[in-house]
Design an enzyme around this catalytic site. Structure first.
Site, mmCIF file in Angstrom:
data_model
loop_
_atom_site.group_PDB
_atom_site.id
_atom_site.type_symbol
_atom_site.label_atom_id
_atom_site.label_comp_id
_atom_site.label_asym_id
_atom_site.label_seq_id
_atom_site.Cartn_x
_atom_site.Cartn_y
_atom_site.Cartn_z
ATOM 1 N N GLU A 149 0.501 -1.598 0.111
ATOM 2 C CA GLU A 149 0.436 0.087 -0.173
ATOM 3 C C GLU A 149 1.073 1.408 0.055
ATOM 4 O OE1 GLU A 149 -2.990 -0.490 -0.137
ATOM 5 O OE2 GLU A 149 -3.166 -2.399 -0.431
ATOM 6 N N GLY A 150 2.051 1.215 -0.533
ATOM 7 C CA GLY A 150 3.017 2.618 -1.041
ATOM 8 C C GLY A 150 4.018 2.029 0.083
#
Lengths: 594, 594
Positions: free
Chosen positions: A440-441
């Site tokens: 998610e980054g």
């Protein structure tokens, strides 16, 4: 491995005293969330986490998910636990009641979700991804898609996935190459390979609903040419029954450091002519929709950090109370002692405890702001809450996950040699936590979002408000006076100064020296996390001080010691981090990396 | 996974310019170690590490060692590699020539051992433990034991082990319960259970020589009642041939987070009447002998930290040069770039590189002092060198291993999602590194040794000398002047001030407030490590500055940037750590850990 026990009193304290559960209950749609009801819900969730999910955590780690003939078999006990999870109605507690959700405030959902993640992170990823898919369809799906898919995802009958990454497109989604060709009948044929797809295939439910980023034939290059499609594993007939198998398959599972029981799939779309897909939202706006989901997912991953830190802390604390080894250096000829009495074990446990409490408090305060941003009747209040949420999501994601890795590693250390033995379970928490700073980054992606969209874009307005709030708490500590509050106030103020200088530097550097700004982004994010953590613990200490006036209670005295520990051991890093932000970039950029 | 390549130029630089290889060659017994010869030896070792050991690292991790019917089977390729290792004469390069060793200086041995550890840490543990056993027998063994065992351990024909830990006796060896009963014929019967015995059983050699801590029947309680015994797996006949199987068996292997290919054995002694053992040294002095071995072992584990950091760095650096993802934030409309160009990837890689170089330099300087302490003709010089070595061993062990875990974790992060996939190999380095802060004494054990026996006992004399040396280098930087040397000098000086204040606090607190002193031990150890690292990198920068006067060379310019990076990003933590040392203990001791 010990079973997880939900920290109910701590959660209640954070929800009521720090995150404003009572005020929340006055928001439209939240009226039913009385403290009593919330207490009852959390207690039930805690029982489920301890009784059903936690015992499967080690089994899942050991056995993992396995692929055979394109089908994924989950670990022993997984299917039954998932069925119980759905039957108890835990699948989508914050989803809208009109689609079968319970419509709980996000604040309450945050406490509940923390429990699933603590008890069994690999399991919790399945409902987490499904919730992401539910949000996307709720926000942007056509009425037909909503009617066909939403209720069955909310009930848990079907699960959902997010398909973003491709081998050449990780952090850089502009490089996505999967294709979607319109068929003239409103459907599309999807083809391409997606990697790192969590629960992309499994045996928990009869159908799986994939949300997939792909490009239309005439789409522009880059991020502005990406659309979002819903691609079910089995097509759904008009009567709601399952139809033909769609042209999407899991071709392999990754062999990962942790979360072994969560199948991480390589998904192949369109090997036989193209998978049937339905567009979600408008053409070429897929990334915007994904970003809405991604914000929720980033927050949820930050919460994984909180949850794994809590699990690691519980296990290390219990071991330290049980394990007898050595003597108290301050007592000559004394008895052997439990290692919890050794000063450095205490130091490690306090690092674990204080940071876990700080992270939970921050995450819950942000969750309460999400509820306010969605539901408050006053537009200005909604906007203020939303800007706080936007600012804080990269902090919750970046800081809580980086800290969770450190906390889980300390958990291994507290166990000594036993920590290195897999059966003990401490190492699993470290292995599981290690993904959270990546998916998610990555932390750098969070930090770049933080300095760009969240700080530079509004010229420091939102973070300026946070710093003002921190200073207000510091002032309240100073006003409270006496030891340790005056010292606590001073420490918080000093760290706020460090953050202020760093933000001022960043506002000046971001437009003029983007390389330097990005080189200092992660240290600034970490500094912001520390200051916000200290802020929340100081708030907790002030509440505890008030409560203690009514009589002694070890729970509240502990809140004060914990805030002091955090100030002495963690806020004391603030000046060093500010130095790093303001002076460290040139050497980073000039460094020779041959 | 990439193959390891020995950093030969860096090693040569450290040996010659920082650790004084040339002066070493003037010590008695070291005359043959000309720089040319050492260069040739390191080159050969590097070839062996790359060609033979490195390719087995992943195989060993995947397959691990396996136990069946009391026998341990090492991973595929292990036996052949071990044979080659012995044939090439790498088994005991620093052992005395009179027993078949090569008598190389410890400094050169350190560089060579770093290579084995980088290339394949699980493999390297076998010769490392054997070297410990060789040292114990050389130091304290009877002539008969030496004659029977030494040469065959030096040649690698037999391996050695250290048997200290028991389930109730981990860090606290006073709790050892294994028994040794004299038989009246000079032998003893040993019984008891030992755990965490590295290479306690394997299929690499026909015999295994165990060194075992146990108690005589009339031994006093505690550490003063422990004796050391040599217990061979097979008894040795007078003609040197192998005799009866001794009463010692591996009853299980641990399932560990890392170093899978290194069998970690539960050893059972005396299930059938007692294992035949021979005393090494005098009765009840076993712990003192073990401590001599343990100092060497602690240094060697610190070196594992250096080695794993190097391996993790090499792999992350190579990946960052290959992997293309995203754009340069400073260039609008530019091409996609390799991730090594992203500022935060640079920051992570520079953290990895600068700390690895700092750790190696410190370890080599300490190794050179070991040679001096053993061989210098002047007694005063020997004593000074020894007191530096004694002071630094807990720093090398504690700081290098804690830092290695961080560096290996950064290595995972640089790889993004690929770092979490086991086939990539980055995660293995983190898993392997995670044991180094635990075995041979946890970081807290090192820190307690540091503040007690190493700082308080001589009233700060040895560390005062180190701080004076650091200040001298800081002054040289200031005298050199200009950017960045004046800034480097200032940063080093500031960190030396922080260390000084912390040591002064410790000297006052240790006798009066032992609880507080021990609560601050690990932060002080970490601070000392940072300052010593910055010291060595500043020395390197000063050498580089001199060399650059003769003409441009990117190797030397990089030394200066690396020292600056370390100063800005790591020495900047010194004040925060000093605060933690001097003010953090009360909250640690008062913290509530229910």
């Amino acid at each position: 491995m010990n079973e997880y026990r939900a920290p109910l009193r701590e959660m209640q304290f954070v929800l009521s005293e720090l995150a404003g559960l009572n005020e929340l209950a006055s928001l439209p749609g939240c009226e039913e969330n009385s403290p009593d009801l919330v207490e009852a819900i959390l207690e039930e969730a805690g029982k489920f986490a301890t009784g059903v999910l936690s015992p499967l955590n080690r089994v899942g780690d050991r056995d993992g998910a396995r692929l055979a003939n394109g089908e994924v078999k989950t670990a022993a006990g997984w299917q039954q636990a998932y069925r119980q999870f759905c039957e108890a109605g835990w699948t989508a507690v914050v989803a809208e009641p009109e689609h079968g959700g319970q419509g709980l405030p996000r604040l309450v959902g945050t406490a509940i979700n923390e429990m699933w993640k603590s008890a069994n992170m690999a399991f919790s990823l399945c409902p987490m991804l499904t919730n992401g898919a539910i949000e996307a369809v709720t926000l942007r799906g056509s009425d037909a898609l909503k009617a066909t898919y939403l209720e069955r995802m909310v009930s848990g009958e079907w699960t959902g996935t997010m398909n973003l990454t491709e081998p050449q497109a990780g952090s850089d989604l502009a490089a996505v190459r999967s294709k979607a060709v319109p068929q003239g009948d409103g459907t599309y044929r999807i083809s391409g390979q997606k990697i790192f797809i969590t629960y992309g295939e499994h045996d928990l439910t009869p159908n799986i609903i994939h949300l997939v980023l792909a490009r239309l034939p005439d789409a522009p290059e880059g991020v502005k040419g990406i659309s979002l499609f819903l691609v079910p594993k089995f097509l759904v007939n008009d009567d709601g029954s399952l139809g033909a198998r769609n042209d999407v398959r899991c071709v392999s599972l990754e062999h990962k450091l942790g979360i072994h029981a969560s199948p991480t799939c390589v998904m192949s779309y369109g090997d036989n002519g193209g998978a049937v897909g339905y567009m979600v939202g408008e053409p070429n706006t897929g990334l915007a929709t994904m970003f809405v989901m991604m914000n929720a997912a980033r927050f949820a991953v930050g919460l994984e950090g909180v949850a794994l830190a809590e699990r690691a802390w519980q296990q290390a604390r219990d071991y330290a109370h049980e394990r007898v080894q050595g003597y108290n250096p301050a007592v000559r000829g004394g008895e052997r002692i439990a290692i919890v009495q050794h000063p450095d074990v205490r130091r490690m446990l306090m690092l674990m405890k204080s940071q876990t409490e700080a992270m939970r408090a921050l995450a819950c305060v942000v969750a309460a702001a999400m509820d306010k941003a969605e539901r408050h009747p006053d537009e200005v209040q909604r906007a203020q809450a939303q800007s706080f949420v936007d600012l804080m999501i990269p902090v919750v994601k970046g800081w809580c996950t980086e800290t969770a890795v450190e906390v889980a590693s300390l958990g291994v250390q507290v166990h000594g040699g036993m920590g290195y033995i897999e059966e003990t379970g401490a190492a699993q928490h470290l292995r599981d936590a290690r993904i959270t700073t990546i998916y998610e980054g990555t932390t750098a992606i969070q930090a770049n979002d933080f300095i760009g969209r969240k700080i530079a874009r509004d010229k420091g307005a939102a973070i300026g408000q946070v710093i003002a709030d921190v200073r207000e708490v510091a002032a309240a500590c100073t006003v409270a006076g006496g030891e340790p509050f005056s010292r606590l106030g001073a420490a918080l103020n000093t760290s706020a100064n460090a953050l202020t200088s760093s933000v001022v530097w960043m506002l000046r550097s971001y437009p003029e020296m983007p390389g330097e700004a990005h080189a200092s982004a992660v240290p600034l994010l970490r500094l912001a996390g520390l200051v916000c953590g200290g802020w929340q613990l100081a708030r907790a200490a002030l509440v505890a001080r008030r409560k203690l006036e009514a009589g002694e209670d070890p729970f509240f005295s502990a809140k004060i010691t914990t805030a002091c520990f955090f100030a002495d051991h963690l806020l004391s890093q603030a000046d060093g981090l500010a130095h790093c932000v303001m002076h460290g970039a040139p050497a980073t950029l000039q460094g020779v990396l041959d």
